[in-house]
Each structure stands twice: as structure tokens, then as C-alpha cells.
Design an enzyme around this catalytic site. Structure first.
Site: not given
Ligand code: NAP
Length: 568
Positions: A309, A346
Site C-alpha cells: 500500500k 479505506d
Molecule cells: P498494520 O499497518 O500492520 O498495523 C497494525 C497495528 O496494530 C499497529 O499499530 C500495531 O502496533 C498494532 N498491533 C499489531 N499487533 C498487535 C498486538 N498483538 N497487540 C496490540 N497492537 C498490535 O496493519 P493495518 O493495515 O493497519 O491493519 C490492521 C487491521 O485492520 C488488520 O489486521 C485488519 O484486521 C484490519 N483491516 C480491515 C480492513 C477491512 O476492510 N475491514 C481493511 C484494512 C485493515 P505497533 O505500532 O506496536 O506495531
């Protein structure tokens, strides 16, 4: 005389043959016949893998009975030798004996490998071809290489169809295969595709490049080659019978993408709105591979998912202001002149479901997480005038995002001390097994809880919120809304949101059932019990009662700016 009649037969078959052939395996002929009986009505083109039978020659009486009963079916007999990737342990001569018997039994086509042809005498092959349509095949189980050289080898032997199957290790291998098909299919009867997860493009688009047919598994679990999708998916999801030169190609690109629900959702939308387009899952291991493919296929639009992305932005000719602000692009459009334009849907995926329920101007919203999804939420909400707080496992990441988006950083310890209009979970916590929650029960002081995680449909966080009578919004709504916006950007038509939500819900139910869990209630059912405006995802045109219900459920925001923020 014979040779002429076989050529004639194959010419007829070229136009008669369905585009999807379903391979059947089994150690016992009764098992193959039983499967064939249950499938033949919808799948009149079958391949019997005789090499899987314990004793192929002994099986013919049962197979003959099936062929006699079903003259409408076209059936290939294949008895691939173990040395060439099959199960048959016999010699090339023993294989020829099985295939000759198959011809006498009534099979219309037999598949024989190039390696066997090289061992047999030319006359033996001519004799076989006089009796039955011959598919001369070559399979490369590792790479896509030397297609022209292999084809030259194949052409040394008489055949009605030349079949060349390789393994895609990059997306570009599909392009190579389709260029190969385009170069030869006008002159020869060709069947060609790439195996492997990355070979999906050739399995679907190969037919428009000149492959006379392709292979589709009877069901999931009955695949006979890596990357094979089911015949039903080929027909229902990818509409392979309709794919033609005018079909526009779209896809979701990422690593991994095998379990993405985007193909089922977007292909449903294209079908519903009668757009001549197909949407594929493109497993791109590098952006370079992806771009080579985008240019050569040519692909009209892409959904971009992890991990590209951010990286994709450098390749864009232009993008909208929000995409630049967020620094992430999830939607790509390729214009007629080949230039790439980027968008971020998004944001719409998060904002639309919230706006359907509450006024965002002045609303107090907590985002948990500071990654890509949190960025989309923070910038989108700030643009709508919300008061945004960010809490995250790594405080520095939350502080950085708060600074960039002009939001406020919130220590995790302070989350339970405040109240919010909405809390958004933008972490992956709760995904998959559904047993973890990013927040504790006492921290859920909010009117709306939006969990961006959509698989499982009902996470532990959602369950906790429901138990506290908090209105919940499932990540499925974000998934559908971001996809709906992509559909609109690509086609200029309103997206069939209800159908998109329906198929994704069903796919999630199947996934839950396959994982041995109780399926979560689909959003429509959840919406019945849910007093919020969630009904809108089940139907784009809410009923009058639904509208009243939704209006009644539009609450005032917490704490300040009460009057100003109520949606009127
Ligand atoms: P990302 O860029 O990898 O960011 C993940 C975030 O979650 C980071 O801030 C990370 O914290 C935190 N995190 C990861 N593991 C954790 C844990 N075990 N405990 C606490 N915090 C944790 O991912 P993203 O693209 O933002 O996506 C996040 C989630 O959103 C995805 O996994 C998905 O489930 C959801 N999503 C859904 C859609 C949809 O269409 N519904 C679309 C996109 C995403 P740190 O900064 O400490 O690493």
C-alpha cells in the site's frame, strides 16, 4: 483415411468442447464412476485419471458402462506415468496399452506425455491417433521456461491437441504463457496454462488467449494440480464461459492474497451490474513483477493490499489528496495511455459506516492502533471534523500519527477513564481465532464500537461490546464499503452493496464452518437485533421502518457539542 477423420473430429470438438474440463481421481473405478455420475449433468467434459486406479485395465467394464450411458459427455482418458508426475508405475508400452483400450472403450480423447511419445515408435502414435483424439502433453512442475523449445519438441509427434502446462513462480510467467498461446493458437489446437497459486491469470484468461479449455476441480479438496480452482469458481466467480477479448481485467495484488474475499465480492458486483470484467487474486512477490504484469495483460484496475500500500505510491502518475496525505494507496486505476492513478478507499470504508450512524463533526473517536488502517481512520475522521485520539501498543507510533494527523495521543492507561462516541479497533488483535481482544471490558466506554477485523465476523471485542449494549459495526462493513468505492471508481456505476455484503457474509460463514466454528450471524440478521443503521448494508434501499429505526438510533455524541453533532 483414419487420420483425416480424427482431424475432422477434433475440428468439430474445438467448437463443441466446453471451456472447463473436470478431472476425476480414485483408486477404484466404481468411485470415479460414482463421482462422474454426480457431476456429469453440470460438467459434460471430464478427465478420468486412470493412473490413480489400482489396476487401470481391470476398470474398463465399469468405465464403459458410464460412457455408454452418457453419450453427451466428452471424456479424456489420462494414465500419466509416475516418472512424469502421475501415478502409473508401468512402462511407456503398458501406458499405451491402457490408452489404446480406453480408445476401444469409447473415450473420445486420450492424454499422452511427450516423454512417452519419445519412447514409443512413431507408428504406434499414428495408430493411436487413428483411433482416438490425442492430446500430446508436457508438464513442468517447477518453472515456466523454454515454452517455444518444448513446443517444437511436441510438434515432432502427431496429435490433435498440444497441451503445455508449466508452473508459475511469478505473475509474469502467466504473461509468457499467454503470449505463447497467442502466437500459436490460430494454427494449432492448443491447451496451455500455468499451475501454482500464481497461475490463476492463465487459468482464467488463457481461454481468451487461445487455450481451447482449462481444468477445474470437482470440489475443493479434489484438485489434481497445484493452484487448480474449482470448476464452479471458474464458471460462477470468474464467468469463464463469457471471458472474451473485450473482458476488462481487475484484481487484488498483495502477498499473500490466496484467502482474499475480494474476488468473490468484486466478481459478484461485476456480474450484478453486467460489467464485462473479471477480478483475480494476484499473488505478487515483488512490485516489479506486479508492474510488468499490469502493463502486459493489460490490467485496468487493482485493489492493493499488504505489503504494497505504501510502496505503490512511487509508481503512480498521480493520486488524490487523501492518498498523498495518508501515504497509502489501496486502489489503482490504469488509464488508456497506461498511466497509473491511485486512490485510498479505506477511508470511505471507515467513514461511510460511521456517518450512517452518527455525525462525525465534533464526535469523540478513539483509534486503537497506528498502522495503515489507523492512518486512514485518523486522516478521514479529522477531515470530517471529529476529535480523534490514538492509543497504540508502541506509544511512539501513536504519537507520530497523532502529530501528522493533528489528532491527540492517548496513553493506554487513560483509555478506561474517558468516554467516546466511537472506538475503532485498527489492530489485527481478534483476527483468526477470535479469542483475543485489544481492549478490556472496562475500557469500552463508548456508544459505537467499530472493529475493523472482519474474520471472524464476530470477534471477541464485538461480543464484549454487545454484552454492554454498545452498538457494534463489523469490519465486514469496512471491507464492503472500501470495495464498493473501488467498484464506483472503476466503472462509474453505483456498487451493488447489498449483494457484495451478502456474498462476503456467506463466504465468511463457509470459512467459519470449515474451521469447525459456529458461523457468526450474517450482518442482515445481526442488523435485525441491532438497533443501529447496520441494516443499510443488507439493503441499499432501507425500508421506511428501517429508516425510522436508524434515525431513532442516531444518538447524541458523548460529552460536549451535543446539539451540534446530532444528525438531523
Ligand atoms: P498494520 O499497518 O500492520 O498495523 C497494525 C497495528 O496494530 C499497529 O499499530 C500495531 O502496533 C498494532 N498491533 C499489531 N499487533 C498487535 C498486538 N498483538 N497487540 C496490540 N497492537 C498490535 O496493519 P493495518 O493495515 O493497519 O491493519 C490492521 C487491521 O485492520 C488488520 O489486521 C485488519 O484486521 C484490519 N483491516 C480491515 C480492513 C477491512 O476492510 N475491514 C481493511 C484494512 C485493515 P505497533 O505500532 O506496536 O506495531
Amino acid at each position: 483415411m483414419h487420420a483425416t477423420s480424427t482431424v475432422y473430429a477434433s475440428r468439430i470438438q474445438r467448437f463443441r468442447l466446453p471451456r472447463v474440463c473436470v478431472p476425476l481421481v480414485g483408486e477404484d473405478p466404481a468411485r470415479i464412476v460414482e463421482r462422474a455420475e454426480s457431476l456429469v449433468r453440470d460438467n459434460p467434459f471430464l478427465e478420468f485419471r486412470l493412473d490413480y486406479l489400482t489396476n487401470p485395465l481391470a476398470g474398463f467394464p465399469k468405465l464403459k458402462h458410464f460412457l455408454d450411458l452418457h453419450p453427451e459427455a466428452t471424456v479424456i482418458a489420462t494414465c500419466r506415468r509416475a516418472v512424469n508426475g502421475g501415478k502409473f508405475k508401468g512402462s511407456a508400452t503398458a501406458q499405451l496399452e491402457v490408452l489404446t483400450k480406453a480408445a476401444a472403450t469409447g473415450f473420445q480423447l486420450v492424454d499422452i506425455e511427450l516423454q512417452t511419445a519419445e519412447i514409443l515408435k512413431q507408428q504406434q502414435l499414428i495408430d493411436l491417433k487413428d483411433r482416438v483424439g490425442v492430446i500430446l502433453s508436457f508438464h513442468d512442475f517447477k518453472t515456466t521456461k523454454k515454452l517455444e523449445e518444448t513446443f517444437t519438441e511436441l510438434q515432432r509427434y502427431p496429435a490433435d491437441f498440444y497441451k503445455l502446462v508449466s508452473t508459475a513462480t511469478t505473475l509474469y510467467d502467466n504473461v509468457q504463457m499467454m503470449k505463447f498461446l497467442q502466437a500459436h493458437s490460430a494454427q494449432y489446437e492448443m491447451v496451455a496454462l500455468c499451475m501454482g497459486e500464481q497461475g490463476i491469470i492463465s487459468r482464467v484468461l488463457g481461454v481468451r488467449a487461445g487455450s481451447i479449455f482449462t481444468f477445474g476441480a470437482a470440489t475443493r479438496g479434489e484438485e489434481t494440480a497445484p493452484g487448480q480452482v474449482t470448476a464452479r469458481e471458474l464458471r460462477d466467480t470468474y464467468r469463464i464461459e463469457m471471458v472474451d477479448a473485450a473482458t476488462q481485467v481487475y484484481g487484488v495484488a498483495g502477498d499473500p492474497v490466496a484467502h482474499s474475499l475480494s474476488p468473490v465480492m468484486m466478481n459478484t458486483a461485476f456480474r450484478r451490474e453486467t460489467v464485462n470484467a473479471v477480478y483475480l487474486a494476484l499473488h505478487a512477490k515483488t512490485p516489479k513483477d506486479l508492474f510488468a504484469c499490469v502493463n502486459d495483460i493489460p490490467i485496468r484496475g487493482l485493489s492493493i493490499t499488504m505489503p504494497y500500500k505504501q510502496e505503490i505510491i512511487a509508481a503512480l502518475s498521480n493520486s488524490d489528496a487523501l492518498t498523498r496525505q495518508i501515504g497509502a494507496c489501496n486502489t489503482l486505476v490504469r488509464s488508456q495511455d497506461g498511466k497509473l492513478y491511485g486512490f485510498n478507499t479505506d477511508v470511505a470504508g471507515i467513514i461511510v459506516p460511521l456517518e450512517q450512524r452518527l455525525t462525525l463533526q465534533g464526535a469523540k473517536v478513539l483509534i486503537v492502533g497506528a498502522g495503515g488502517a489507523a492512518r486512514a481512520a485518523a486522516f478521514g475522521l479529522k477531515n470530517k471534523g471529529a476529535e480523534v485520539f490514538i492509543a497504540n501498543r508502541t506509544p511512539e507510533n501513536a504519537q507520530a500519527l497523532a502529530r501528522q494527523s493533528k489528532s491527540k495521543y492517548m496513553k493506554r492507561a487513560d483509555v478506561g477513564k474517558s468516554t467516546f462516541d466511537a472506538i475503532i479497533n485498527a489492530t489485527p488483535v481478534g483476527m483468526g481465532n477470535g479469542k483475543q481482544s485489544p481492549l478490556e471490558d472496562k475500557e469500552l466506554n463508548t456508544r459505537y464500537l467499530f472493529d475493523l477485523v472482519y474474520s471472524p465476523a464476530e470477534t471477541k471485542l464485538i461480543k464484549m461490546a454487545k454484552a454492554k449494549n454498545i452498538q457494534v459495526i463489523s469490519g465486514l462493513e469496512m471491507f464492503v464499503q472500501q470495495g464498493a468505492r473501488q467498484f464506483e471508481i472503476w466503472t462509474g456505476k453505483p456498487a451493488p452493496v447489498a449483494e457484495m455484503a451478502f456474498v462476503v457474509t456467506k463466504a465468511l460463514e463457509r470459512l467459519a464452518a470449515a474451521n469447525g466454528k459456529e458461523p457468526s450471524p450474517p450482518p442482515q440478521e445481526a442488523a435485525e437485533a441491532d438497533e443501529s443503521g447496520a441494516t443499510r448494508i443488507a439493503s441499499q434501499k432501507p425500508t421506511v421502518a428501517g429508516k425510522k429505526k436508524a434515525k431513532a438510533a442516531t444518538h447524541k455524541p458523548a460529552k460536549k457539542a451535543v446539539r451540534k453533532t446530532v444528525k438531523r
